[in-house]
Design a protein around this motif. Structure first.
Motif, PDB file in Angstrom:
ATOM      1  N   PRO A   1      20.477 134.235  32.036  1.00  0.00           N
ATOM      2  CA  PRO A   1      20.540 132.790  32.326  1.00  0.00           C
ATOM      3  C   PRO A   1      20.046 132.413  33.732  1.00  0.00           C
ATOM      4  O   PRO A   1      19.555 131.303  33.940  1.00  0.00           O
ATOM      5  CB  PRO A   1      22.038 132.462  32.179  1.00  0.00           C
ATOM      6  N   LYS A   2      20.171 133.337  34.678  1.00  0.00           N
ATOM      7  CA  LYS A   2      19.745 133.027  36.059  1.00  0.00           C
ATOM      8  C   LYS A   2      18.243 133.202  36.280  1.00  0.00           C
ATOM      9  O   LYS A   2      17.697 132.726  37.281  1.00  0.00           O
ATOM     10  CB  LYS A   2      20.473 133.953  37.048  1.00  0.00           C
TER      11      LYS A   2
ATOM     12  N   SER B   1      20.957 115.649  35.233  1.00  0.00           N
ATOM     13  CA  SER B   1      22.241 116.100  34.682  1.00  0.00           C
ATOM     14  C   SER B   1      22.877 117.023  35.713  1.00  0.00           C
ATOM     15  O   SER B   1      22.197 117.506  36.636  1.00  0.00           O
ATOM     16  CB  SER B   1      22.035 116.858  33.363  1.00  0.00           C
ATOM     17  N   LEU B   2      24.163 117.288  35.572  1.00  0.00           N
ATOM     18  CA  LEU B   2      24.859 118.156  36.526  1.00  0.00           C
ATOM     19  C   LEU B   2      24.209 119.542  36.564  1.00  0.00           C
ATOM     20  O   LEU B   2      23.985 120.111  37.637  1.00  0.00           O
ATOM     21  CB  LEU B   2      26.341 118.266  36.158  1.00  0.00           C
ATOM     22  N   LYS B   3      23.884 120.054  35.393  1.00  0.00           N
ATOM     23  CA  LYS B   3      23.267 121.384  35.309  1.00  0.00           C
ATOM     24  C   LYS B   3      21.934 121.400  36.058  1.00  0.00           C
ATOM     25  O   LYS B   3      21.652 122.317  36.846  1.00  0.00           O
ATOM     26  CB  LYS B   3      23.063 121.749  33.834  1.00  0.00           C
ATOM     27  N   ASN B   4      21.103 120.373  35.824  1.00  0.00           N
ATOM     28  CA  ASN B   4      19.798 120.309  36.491  1.00  0.00           C
ATOM     29  C   ASN B   4      19.942 120.052  37.989  1.00  0.00           C
ATOM     30  O   ASN B   4      19.150 120.552  38.789  1.00  0.00           O
ATOM     31  CB  ASN B   4      18.919 119.235  35.845  1.00  0.00           C
TER      32      ASN B   4
ATOM     33  N   LEU C   1      22.373 121.177  39.893  1.00  0.00           N
ATOM     34  CA  LEU C   1      22.734 122.463  40.495  1.00  0.00           C
ATOM     35  C   LEU C   1      21.517 123.383  40.606  1.00  0.00           C
ATOM     36  O   LEU C   1      21.298 124.028  41.637  1.00  0.00           O
ATOM     37  CB  LEU C   1      23.837 123.135  39.678  1.00  0.00           C
ATOM     38  N   LYS C   2      20.697 123.422  39.541  1.00  0.00           N
ATOM     39  CA  LYS C   2      19.492 124.263  39.559  1.00  0.00           C
ATOM     40  C   LYS C   2      18.517 123.784  40.631  1.00  0.00           C
ATOM     41  O   LYS C   2      17.973 124.583  41.404  1.00  0.00           O
ATOM     42  CB  LYS C   2      18.805 124.223  38.187  1.00  0.00           C
TER      43      LYS C   2
END
Length: 472
Positions: free
Chosen positions: A68-69, A105-108, A110-111
């Protein structure tokens, strides 16, 4: 897989994705390697069924799940590379290679924050190395790594030759090979890839198109030594030298509903990232051709779309100008449901060769199609003007021509015919047809800079000679 000869050097040709198929499955690459005594297995990470379609021995990589990373680490690595290039050269072209970050989005968030942090604070050789080490450690921790390592332990190839340096899917198989002491080599896929920071893997050896690419590889990846790099030319252009693929004018025109007496120019479409308003350049070309027809010329357009464009953005233009445009779609076919699961076919090579051969010239936004056509002594028009439909946030094609790979032109003004205004497409077509313009001699010099000039039809042979040298 078929039985193997224990006395032959065993070569695994790794397809981490489908881009290598054209160079290494649909040319005579395999047959040449077998003639030179190699035992060849295609280590296949794609959904293209090599054994069923082509009868090639293949070993399927079943697990395609990367860590995933890995994707975000690779994105950060790319941004760090570009930042390093900008610092080293003080050249503002490098930031234009960056893919936009997403904050929706929160996920994006953070990335994107992770990538931005490293771009800002890790833009050093040590920071780059740390990201590479983290990416490799992540991939070594996957089930996939264990699976591919087990395959290598069973089959014990002498070398793994990877068909592209771009794919994150290549990391685990190449690490597994290196961890087992198996030699690794990588093909640098495209003429523009090195300045863009598109290398996600490190191997023992590299194969490149030209001396120019070798110099770039040593510049952008200073850990690499000259002795690790083989200059071979590219198999990409080999089919153009195969006269057996050529159809007669009558055969080609009958196959595609064309008029054998009409002169055709090719408009070669581009992808939405490179040329988001490409349909309007096709329309401008159609307007120019209509004008030339009014003046008594028997002229029309063959439109060859980029194979992965299913947007429908050309449909209105194709309908409105159907009196002058005939689409001839590339012979790619969907193997799965996703856009990136549309794969090339061997038959498309012959179609491309004949499209070049039976066209007078090509109009295209900045792709390597210029070289496909010049092999047949056909010129290229590059449009280089903004469309009125250009809006804020839409990419202007002009930035493409500022990229590093276009600096390889021996004479920027003369290597192609430029259309700097819409009206100059008409001027260019007319001038080229009348012989008043002829960039072909300079384009050929350019082709000899980006590809190996000696015997360009023998790239596959030279790659096998390089592999043989590595194994010795």
């Amino acid at each position: 897989m078929s039985a193997t000869n224990p006395n032959k050097s065993k070569v695994f040709i790794l397809f981490p994705d489908g881009v290598g198929l054209r160079n290494f499955a649909f040319t005579h690459f395999k047959e040449i390697g077998e003639q030179q005594g190699f035992d060849i297995t295609y280590w296949n990470n794609t959904i293209f069924p090599l054994e069923n379609e082509l009868g090639y021995p293949e070993l399927k990589i079943k697990s395609t799940k990367i860590h995933p990373k890995t994707a975000v680490l690779s994105h950060a690595r790319k941004r760090v590379e570009l930042a390093l290039s900008r610092k080293r050269t003080n050249d503002q072209v490098y930031p234009t290679y960056r893919f936009p970050l997403r904050w929706n989005s929160l996920k994006n968030i953070l990335k994107s924050a992770f990538v931005t942090f490293h771009e800002t604070f890790s833009a050093s050789p040590q920071g780059w190395q740390k990201l590479m080490d983290q990416m490799n450690a992540a991939e070594r921790s996957t089930v996939r790594y264990q699976e591919v390592k087990a395959q290598l332990e069973v089959h014990q190839p002498d070398i793994v030759f990877c068909t592209t340096q771009r794919a994150t899917q290549a990391i685990a198989p190449l690490l597994a090979a290196q961890d087992l002491g198996i030699k690794t080599a990588c093909w640098i896929y495209s003429w523009d890839n090195l300045p863009k920071g598109m290398s996600t893997v490190e191997t023992d050896y590299y194969f490149v198109w030209s001396e120019l690419m070798k110099a770039q590889l040593l510049e952008y990846y200073p850990k690499t030594k000259a002795a690790q790099v083989f200059v071979t030319g590219t198999p990409q252009f080999e089919p153009h030298y195969d006269a057996s693929l050529l159809l007669s004018r009558k055969q080609f025109c009958e196959a595609h509903g064309l008029n054998a007496n009409t002169k055709y120019i090719c408009f070669s479409g581009d992808d939405q990232t490179t040329s988001p308003l490409d349909q309007y350049y096709l329309e401008d070309t159609a307007i120019a051709v209509r004008q030339l027809r009014k003046e008594g010329r028997d002229l029309a357009i063959i439109y060859r779309k980029v194979p992965i464009d299913f947007s429908g953005r050309y449909d209105a233009v194709l309908e409105q100008y159907k009196d002058v445009i005939t689409p001839i779609d590339p012979l790619w076919k969907p193997i799965g449901e996703q856009w990136n699961q549309v794969m090339p076919t061997k038959e498309d090579f012959a179609l491309l060769v004949n499209t070049c051969y039976h066209s007078e010239l090509v109009v295209n936004i900045c792709s390597s199609m210029v070289f496909d056509f010049v092999i047949h002594d056909k010129p290229t028009i590059y449009p280089n003007y903004e469309q009125p439909q250009l809006q804020k946030g839409t990419r202007d094609i002009g930035q493409n021509y500022n990229y590093v790979h276009f600096r390889s032109m021996p004479d920027y003004d003369q290597s192609v015919t430029w259309a700097m205004r819409k009206e100059e497409i008409y001027d260019g077509i007319k001038g080229l047809l009348d012989g008043e313009l002829n960039p072909v001699p300079v384009t050929k010099k350019w082709y000899e800079i980006v590809n190996k000039p000696e015997s360009p039809e023998k790239a596959s042979e030279r790659i096998w000679e390089g592999i043989n040298e590595i194994l010795k």
